[in-house]
Design a protein around this motif. Structure first.
Motif, PDB file in Angstrom:
ATOM      1  N   VAL A 605       0.844  -1.204   0.000  1.00 50.60           N
ATOM      2  CA  VAL A 605       0.000   0.000   0.000  1.00 50.60           C
ATOM      3  C   VAL A 605       0.880   1.255   0.000  1.00 50.60           C
ATOM      4  O   VAL A 605       0.612   2.219  -0.717  1.00 50.60           O
ATOM      5  CB  VAL A 605      -0.942  -0.014   1.221  1.00 50.60           C
ATOM      6  N   HIS A 606       1.957   1.237   0.799  1.00 51.57           N
ATOM      7  CA  HIS A 606       2.862   2.382   0.848  1.00 51.57           C
ATOM      8  C   HIS A 606       3.479   2.647  -0.528  1.00 51.57           C
ATOM      9  O   HIS A 606       3.603   3.801  -0.956  1.00 51.57           O
ATOM     10  CB  HIS A 606       3.955   2.131   1.883  1.00 51.57           C
ATOM     11  N   GLY A 607       3.849   1.567  -1.215  1.00 50.85           N
ATOM     12  CA  GLY A 607       4.431   1.741  -2.550  1.00 50.85           C
ATOM     13  C   GLY A 607       3.430   2.253  -3.562  1.00 50.85           C
ATOM     14  O   GLY A 607       3.820   2.870  -4.562  1.00 50.85           O
ATOM     15  N   ILE A 622      -6.126  11.677   0.401  1.00 47.52           N
ATOM     16  CA  ILE A 622      -5.825  10.264   0.656  1.00 47.52           C
ATOM     17  C   ILE A 622      -5.266  10.124   2.068  1.00 47.52           C
ATOM     18  O   ILE A 622      -4.335  10.832   2.452  1.00 47.52           O
ATOM     19  CB  ILE A 622      -4.806   9.705  -0.361  1.00 47.52           C
ATOM     20  N   GLU A 623      -5.822   9.201   2.827  1.00 46.84           N
ATOM     21  CA  GLU A 623      -5.321   8.895   4.168  1.00 46.84           C
ATOM     22  C   GLU A 623      -5.055   7.400   4.247  1.00 46.84           C
ATOM     23  O   GLU A 623      -5.922   6.576   3.908  1.00 46.84           O
ATOM     24  CB  GLU A 623      -6.350   9.293   5.226  1.00 46.84           C
ATOM     25  N   VAL A 624      -3.840   7.012   4.683  1.00 48.13           N
ATOM     26  CA  VAL A 624      -3.449   5.607   4.791  1.00 48.13           C
ATOM     27  C   VAL A 624      -3.273   5.266   6.267  1.00 48.13           C
ATOM     28  O   VAL A 624      -2.518   5.935   6.981  1.00 48.13           O
ATOM     29  CB  VAL A 624      -2.153   5.316   4.002  1.00 48.13           C
ATOM     30  N   VAL A 625      -3.970   4.225   6.725  1.00 44.78           N
ATOM     31  CA  VAL A 625      -3.877   3.766   8.124  1.00 44.78           C
ATOM     32  C   VAL A 625      -3.444   2.297   8.093  1.00 44.78           C
ATOM     33  O   VAL A 625      -4.255   1.401   7.857  1.00 44.78           O
ATOM     34  CB  VAL A 625      -5.217   3.910   8.860  1.00 44.78           C
ATOM     35  N   GLY A 626      -2.155   2.067   8.296  1.00 49.23           N
ATOM     36  CA  GLY A 626      -1.619   0.711   8.272  1.00 49.23           C
ATOM     37  C   GLY A 626      -1.542   0.134   9.679  1.00 49.23           C
ATOM     38  O   GLY A 626      -0.984   0.750  10.577  1.00 49.23           O
ATOM     39  N   THR A 662      -9.924   6.739   2.538  1.00 54.56           N
ATOM     40  CA  THR A 662      -9.096   6.148   3.604  1.00 54.56           C
ATOM     41  C   THR A 662      -8.761   4.709   3.211  1.00 54.56           C
ATOM     42  O   THR A 662      -9.664   3.901   2.955  1.00 54.56           O
ATOM     43  CB  THR A 662      -9.837   6.148   4.949  1.00 54.56           C
ATOM     44  N   ILE A 663      -7.465   4.423   3.154  1.00 57.41           N
ATOM     45  CA  ILE A 663      -6.994   3.062   2.879  1.00 57.41           C
ATOM     46  C   ILE A 663      -6.499   2.497   4.213  1.00 57.41           C
ATOM     47  O   ILE A 663      -5.591   3.053   4.821  1.00 57.41           O
ATOM     48  CB  ILE A 663      -5.867   3.049   1.829  1.00 57.41           C
ATOM     49  N   GLU A 664      -7.091   1.388   4.645  1.00 52.48           N
ATOM     50  CA  GLU A 664      -6.813   0.886   5.982  1.00 52.48           C
ATOM     51  C   GLU A 664      -6.561  -0.625   5.940  1.00 52.48           C
ATOM     52  O   GLU A 664      -7.241  -1.360   5.220  1.00 52.48           O
ATOM     53  CB  GLU A 664      -8.003   1.166   6.906  1.00 52.48           C
ATOM     54  N   THR A 665      -5.556  -1.056   6.701  1.00 50.80           N
ATOM     55  CA  THR A 665      -5.291  -2.490   6.849  1.00 50.80           C
ATOM     56  C   THR A 665      -5.505  -2.890   8.305  1.00 50.80           C
ATOM     57  O   THR A 665      -5.356  -2.080   9.215  1.00 50.80           O
ATOM     58  CB  THR A 665      -3.847  -2.839   6.435  1.00 50.80           C
ATOM     59  N   ALA A 666      -5.829  -4.170   8.512  1.00 53.02           N
ATOM     60  CA  ALA A 666      -6.078  -4.646   9.877  1.00 53.02           C
ATOM     61  C   ALA A 666      -5.978  -6.167   9.901  1.00 53.02           C
ATOM     62  O   ALA A 666      -6.187  -6.840   8.881  1.00 53.02           O
ATOM     63  CB  ALA A 666      -7.469  -4.212  10.376  1.00 53.02           C
ATOM     64  N   GLN A 684      -7.769 -16.795  10.802  1.00 53.77           N
ATOM     65  CA  GLN A 684      -7.081 -15.508  10.836  1.00 53.77           C
ATOM     66  C   GLN A 684      -6.967 -14.944   9.418  1.00 53.77           C
ATOM     67  O   GLN A 684      -6.531 -15.642   8.496  1.00 53.77           O
ATOM     68  CB  GLN A 684      -5.692 -15.661  11.469  1.00 53.77           C
ATOM     69  N   TYR A 685      -7.357 -13.678   9.280  1.00 55.53           N
ATOM     70  CA  TYR A 685      -7.316 -12.992   8.002  1.00 55.53           C
ATOM     71  C   TYR A 685      -6.752 -11.589   8.219  1.00 55.53           C
ATOM     72  O   TYR A 685      -6.678 -11.096   9.350  1.00 55.53           O
ATOM     73  CB  TYR A 685      -8.728 -12.876   7.391  1.00 55.53           C
ATOM     74  N   LEU A 686      -6.366 -10.959   7.090  1.00 53.68           N
ATOM     75  CA  LEU A 686      -6.074  -9.532   7.158  1.00 53.68           C
ATOM     76  C   LEU A 686      -6.980  -8.843   6.150  1.00 53.68           C
ATOM     77  O   LEU A 686      -7.360  -9.430   5.134  1.00 53.68           O
ATOM     78  CB  LEU A 686      -4.594  -9.250   6.855  1.00 53.68           C
ATOM     79  N   SER A 687      -7.353  -7.628   6.459  1.00 55.03           N
ATOM     80  CA  SER A 687      -8.284  -6.903   5.597  1.00 55.03           C
ATOM     81  C   SER A 687      -7.592  -5.681   5.001  1.00 55.03           C
ATOM     82  O   SER A 687      -6.762  -5.046   5.652  1.00 55.03           O
ATOM     83  CB  SER A 687      -9.518  -6.470   6.394  1.00 55.03           C
ATOM     84  N   LEU A 688      -7.947  -5.392   3.752  1.00 56.27           N
ATOM     85  CA  LEU A 688      -7.524  -4.168   3.063  1.00 56.27           C
ATOM     86  C   LEU A 688      -8.809  -3.461   2.665  1.00 56.27           C
ATOM     87  O   LEU A 688      -9.555  -3.965   1.822  1.00 56.27           O
ATOM     88  CB  LEU A 688      -6.661  -4.515   1.846  1.00 56.27           C
ATOM     89  N   CYS A 689      -9.086  -2.325   3.287  1.00 58.62           N
ATOM     90  CA  CYS A 689     -10.365  -1.623   3.101  1.00 58.62           C
ATOM     91  C   CYS A 689     -10.130  -0.244   2.499  1.00 58.62           C
ATOM     92  O   CYS A 689      -9.195   0.464   2.891  1.00 58.62           O
ATOM     93  CB  CYS A 689     -11.118  -1.488   4.427  1.00 58.62           C
ATOM     94  N   VAL A 690     -11.018   0.145   1.561  1.00 55.81           N
ATOM     95  CA  VAL A 690     -11.001   1.474   0.952  1.00 55.81           C
ATOM     96  C   VAL A 690     -12.350   2.121   1.263  1.00 55.81           C
ATOM     97  O   VAL A 690     -13.400   1.598   0.882  1.00 55.81           O
ATOM     98  CB  VAL A 690     -10.761   1.389  -0.573  1.00 55.81           C
ATOM     99  N   THR A 691     -12.304   3.262   1.972  1.00 54.21           N
ATOM    100  CA  THR A 691     -13.522   3.955   2.397  1.00 54.21           C
ATOM    101  C   THR A 691     -13.567   5.334   1.757  1.00 54.21           C
ATOM    102  O   THR A 691     -12.567   6.056   1.769  1.00 54.21           O
ATOM    103  CB  THR A 691     -13.552   4.099   3.929  1.00 54.21           C
ATOM    104  N   ASP A 692     -14.735   5.681   1.201  1.00 54.82           N
ATOM    105  CA  ASP A 692     -14.897   7.015   0.616  1.00 54.82           C
ATOM    106  C   ASP A 692     -16.015   7.744   1.337  1.00 54.82           C
ATOM    107  O   ASP A 692     -16.769   7.159   2.119  1.00 54.82           O
ATOM    108  CB  ASP A 692     -15.176   6.923  -0.892  1.00 54.82           C
TER     109      ASP A 692
END
Length: 899
Positions: A605-607, A622-626, A662-666, A684-692
């Motif tokens: 995501v950072h790249g 754009i806001e990134v929350v890793g 907002t791009i957020e991972t969790a 166990q999973y990880l999520s990549l979410c895009v919120t507008d």
């Protein structure tokens, strides 16, 4: 004795071997007695010349006589009394301790007495008793016994401050340390213990109900030899202290319990009474006296019979005698006279109270006024006489309903055996009553409905009510009809009413077929739009490729070599766009060949952040929350980048006036319920979410968002493949996509990917053909592809790098080479090959004779299943068409060089 030799011993007189206080006895009593009687026996204190210590000894002394009978010397038989005296001191201490306990007023005094007895008996500097917390981290010392000049440790202390002085306490074991500077549990840091005057220690746990509640501690400033008999004495005192404390607490608890019972019994509105083990009543609460108008003492022993109705005394006495004899619960009914002379009915109960040995020690009883209940029962009996006629009338009504109802009615056991059916069964299904009763209703259920019907029957047997359940039952002619059931259970049977809904079902199915036909029609229309758009795009791309190649050929023929890069770049750009378009189509169909790698999604995501900012434009923030500590995912990084970019573009399009993305991972741990909501296995999973913050979606749009070709954009501005592609990619990667949206509030699109248990790989740089690794001497590669141009290009690259290349156009030709003796270091093969055998099958057959054969699959179509769905054997890899020649060269060298 402490003397170096017999010669040294001869320099002393016989009296010198005894303690000074015993020497007069030896000289004046013992020796004369031996000379006169020839024998003396008694206890004296022996002196140790080395230590000066006095040792208690039991002596038997006799004389040695010469030939004339004169005493020439003395002989002794001795027995060391030290151990016996020690045991006597322990016994005396325990007796004294027992006397001390009798005088103690509370548990604190008992603990202090135990500590003092131990310290004085063992000649210690300090002893004490402290309570501990549940975690065994602290000890609270209320008071302790100390020798003169030794400080008290009263207060709160942490065990960890003094080393491992609690190891084993929680399991009921003592901690015994003769020397804190030498014992491994404390030698690492003995300073804190030495600072409070402790060189030797014992900690004894006090256990209650299997849990440690307190500790006895014994301290001394000197190194001590903790002998087993000393430890046994300490354990004995500790156990006696614990038992005495527990008895005191139990007695206090008993007194408190009795007082609570007295207060409770007096506060109760009911009559409460108590009797001894023999049945003699000795206590009544105030309500009994107030009700009966009697005084304390009037009802004791057999006095209670004076307030019982004369007709009830004998029966009450017999029941009471039976309970006393058996020890069983006492329950009866009789009338008690009120102070005004009126008798009222009471329910009388009593329970036995038993001691530790199980014997009855007393009885506690209650009298509950039931006069109103008795009157109500009598009135109910009178009413029942009139109700019997009403029940008969209602039964006749029910029977008429049973016979005349057009709905089928059923009574069955919980094992599905039919007990009764109404005549509607014959009218609706053709079965007679005699053909159904005794038969299992499961025999009539459609096979596809058997599982759900059995489950519903199980729910009924568990007491549940089934308000609506539908299944199909077989007609006598073999056809099936739909029934909608309402069913309720009682203690023994299932009662059910079923309504024929076959017509409604057929109408609903017809409507569903109509809707499906309309949806297929709409899909075909969308397919037509899609294929037209794809043909247009591919014609443009092919024009760019063919035109560039034509101009390249013309310029080379003219000798004009300066502008060739323009045409080469144009052709390459068009081919890359064509590849991207086919990948989108394959992703939408979930048939693309993925190259999953352990991926750091935060780094990905950072790249992508700068590219996303440029793509969405300046009007969108754009806001990134890793998430910190984000788990890796096993995923195809370029496909995930493409999915992220598409989600951000969709978010931008939903905010025509600008807004925030907002791009957020969790990390997500999905339990059974959460996983079921997302159509995923728990885990166990990880999520990549895009919120507008855009316009949002209606529920209808959300329901269709992943449908192929569905789009809300105007005609010509979208194919409807974007979200379908993302959905296909996520599902093919073992994950899921979900939409959360509110109209006017915005939308969140979340991709869920399974956690990868391992480390993520670092980013790979783009290969450079000029710096591609060269082949080693004799290294040979077999190329199998039905496309001549691909074979030609791959062969040219390999030969330029020094490899020997062998070509084959189909699987059978390639297999013949593999089954020969020719050296093959690597097989490069397409997956889709003509001739009835694909590339994977050919590679597996070739590995029969060449178990270590290394294989590189090159594929450009929907062949992921044939490759193995990502389940490749060691020594196999996949490269997706189209690919750059530099990547091919690097992958070939990497596979050949791998062990």
């Amino acid at each position: 004795m402490g003397l170096a030799s017999l010669e040294e011993a001869r320099r002393y007189g016989i009296a010198d071997f005894f303690e000074p206080t015993d020497r007069p006895t030896v000289l004046e009593e013992v020796l004369p007695a031996v000379r006169e009687t020839g024998f003396w026996e008694g206890d004296l204190a022996f002196r140790n010349f080395a230590t000066g210590a006095a040792i208690p000894v039991h002596y038997t002394v006799f004389p040695f006589r010469d030939a004339q009978g004169a005493v020439s010397g003395y002989g002794t038989v001795t027995r060391d009394l030290t151990e016996r005296r020690r045991q006597e001191s322990f016994r005396d201490a325990l007796i004294a301790f027992g006397d001390r306990l009798q005088a103690c007023r509370d548990t604190a005094e008992m603990a202090a007495a135990g500590a003092e007895i131990m310290a004085r008996t063992l000649d210690l500097d300090r002893a004490g008793y402290g309570t501990v917390d549940a975690a065994l981290e602290h000890i609270e010392v209320e008071r302790d016994w100390t020798a003169p000049g030794v400080a008290s440790l009263a207060g709160r202390h942490r065990f960890d401050d003094y080393g491992e002085v609690r190891a084993g306490l929680e399991r009921g074991r003592e901690v015994v340390i003769p020397d804190v500077t030498a014992d491994p549990r404390t030698a690492g840091n003995p300073g804190p213990l030495l600072g409070i005057g402790v060189r030797a220690l014992i900690n004894v746990p006090v256990m209650e109900h299997g849990r440690i509640v307190a500790v006895f501690f014994l301290h001394d400033r000197n190194v001590r030899d903790w002998r087993p008999d000393k430890l046994a004495f300490v354990r004995d005192v500790a156990e006696r202290t614990r038992a005495a404390i527990e008895r005191t607490r139990a007695e206090a608890s008993r007194r408190e319990s009795e007082e609570q019972f007295r207060v409770f019994a007096q506060a109760m509105p009911n009559h409460v009474w108590a009797a001894d083990a023999g049945g003699e009543l000795y206590w009544f609460n105030e309500q009994v006296y107030a009700f009966s108008g009697t005084s304390p003492g009037d009802l004791d022993r057999m006095g209670w019979t004076a307030i019982v109705h004369p007709d009830d005394v004998e029966a009450a006495g017999r029941a009471w005698a039976a309970s006393l004899a058996s020890g069983a619960h006492y329950e009866t009914e009789f009338r008690i006279r009120r102070a005004d002379g009126v008798h009222r009915w009471f329910l009388v109960r009593a329970e036995p109270i038993r001691g530790p040995d199980g014997a009855v020690v007393r009885w506690i009883g209650t009298n509950t006024d039931m006069e109103d209940s008795k009157q109500a029962t009598a009135q109910l009996e009178r009413l029942n006489e009139g109700l019997e006629q009403q029940v008969e009338e209602r039964t006749r009504d029910r029977d008429r309903m049973w016979r005349l109802s057009t709905d089928v009615m059923l009574v069955a056991r919980f094992d599905a055996t039919i007990v009764a059916v109404n005549p509607a069964w014959t009218a609706l299904f053709g079965w007679g009553e005699t053909e159904l009763v005794g038969r299992s209703f499961m025999d009539l259920v459609h096979p596809d409905d058997a599982g759900s019907t059995a489950a519903a029957a199980g729910d009924l047997s568990a007491g549940s009510v089934i308000p609506r359940f539908e299944n199909r039952y077989r007609h006598k002619d073999g056809s099936y009809r739909w029934l909608s059931w309402t069913a309720v259970p009682d203690e023994d049977f299932i009662h059910a009413v079923g309504r024929d809904v076959t017509s409604e079902k057929e109408a609903a199915q017809a409507l569903a077929r109509t809707e499906e036909a309309l949806r297929q029609s709409q899909k075909m229309e969308a397919v037509g739009q899609l294929t037209g758009g794809l043909a247009h795009d591919f014609n443009n791309l092919l024009t760019g490729i063919s035109g560039s190649l034509e101009l390249l050929q013309t310029r080379m023929a003219q000798g004009r070599l300066t502008d060739l890069d323009r045409y080469i770049n144009a052709a390459q750009g068009a081919s890359k766009r064509a590849a991207a378009l086919t990948h989108r189509l394959l992703a939408f169909s979930r048939r693309q060949t993925l190259d999953p790698k352990p991926t750091d999604v935060n780094a990905l995501v950072h790249g992508m952040e700068e590219l996303v900012r440029r793509t969405v434009g300046p009007s969108v923030h754009i806001e990134v929350v890793g998430a910190a500590g984000l788990w890796p995912a096993l995923v195809d990084p370029p496909q995930l980048e493409n999915a992220l970019l598409n989600l951000c573009i969709n978010a931008r399009d939903a905010m025509p006036d600008g807004g925030r993305i907002t791009i957020e991972t969790a990390n997500k741990w999905l339990d059974d319920r959460a996983a079921r909501d997302r159509d995923l296995p728990p885990g166990q999973y990880l999520s990549l979410c895009v919120t507008d913050t855009g316009t949002g979606m209606t529920p209808d749009v959300i329901a269709k968002a992943f449908d192929p070709f569905f789009t809300t954009k105007p005609l010509g501005q979208g194919t409807g493949l974007g979200l379908s592609m993302i959905y296909g990619f996520a599902r093919q990667s073992g994950g899921q996509v979900r939409i959360y949206s509110e109209v006017g509030q915005g939308t969140t699109m979340c991709i869920y990917l399974p956690r990868h248990y391992g480390d993520a790989e670092g980013a790979e740089g783009l290969p450079d053909l000029a710096s591609a690794p060269r082949a080693e001497q004799g290294e040979t590669v077999l190329i199998v592809d039905d496309e001549p141009s691909i074979r030609m290009l791959v062969t040219e690259v390999l030969e330029d790098l020094g490899y020997t290349a062998i070509e084959a156009a189909d699987a059978s030709s390639g297999l013949k080479v593999l089954q020969s003796d020719v050296r093959i270091d690597l097989l490069v093969t397409d997956v889709g090959l003509p001739g009835g055998m694909n590339g994977r099958q050919m590679a597996d057959a070739g590995r029969v004779n060449r178990p270590g054969l290394k294989v590189l699959f090159i594929t450009g179509y929907a062949e992921n299943a044939a490759v193995g769905n990502g389940h490749l054997e060691p020594g196999m890899a996949v490269l997706t068409k189209p690919f750059v020649m530099e990547a091919l060269a690097s992958r070939i060298k990497e596979l050949i060089a791998a062990p």
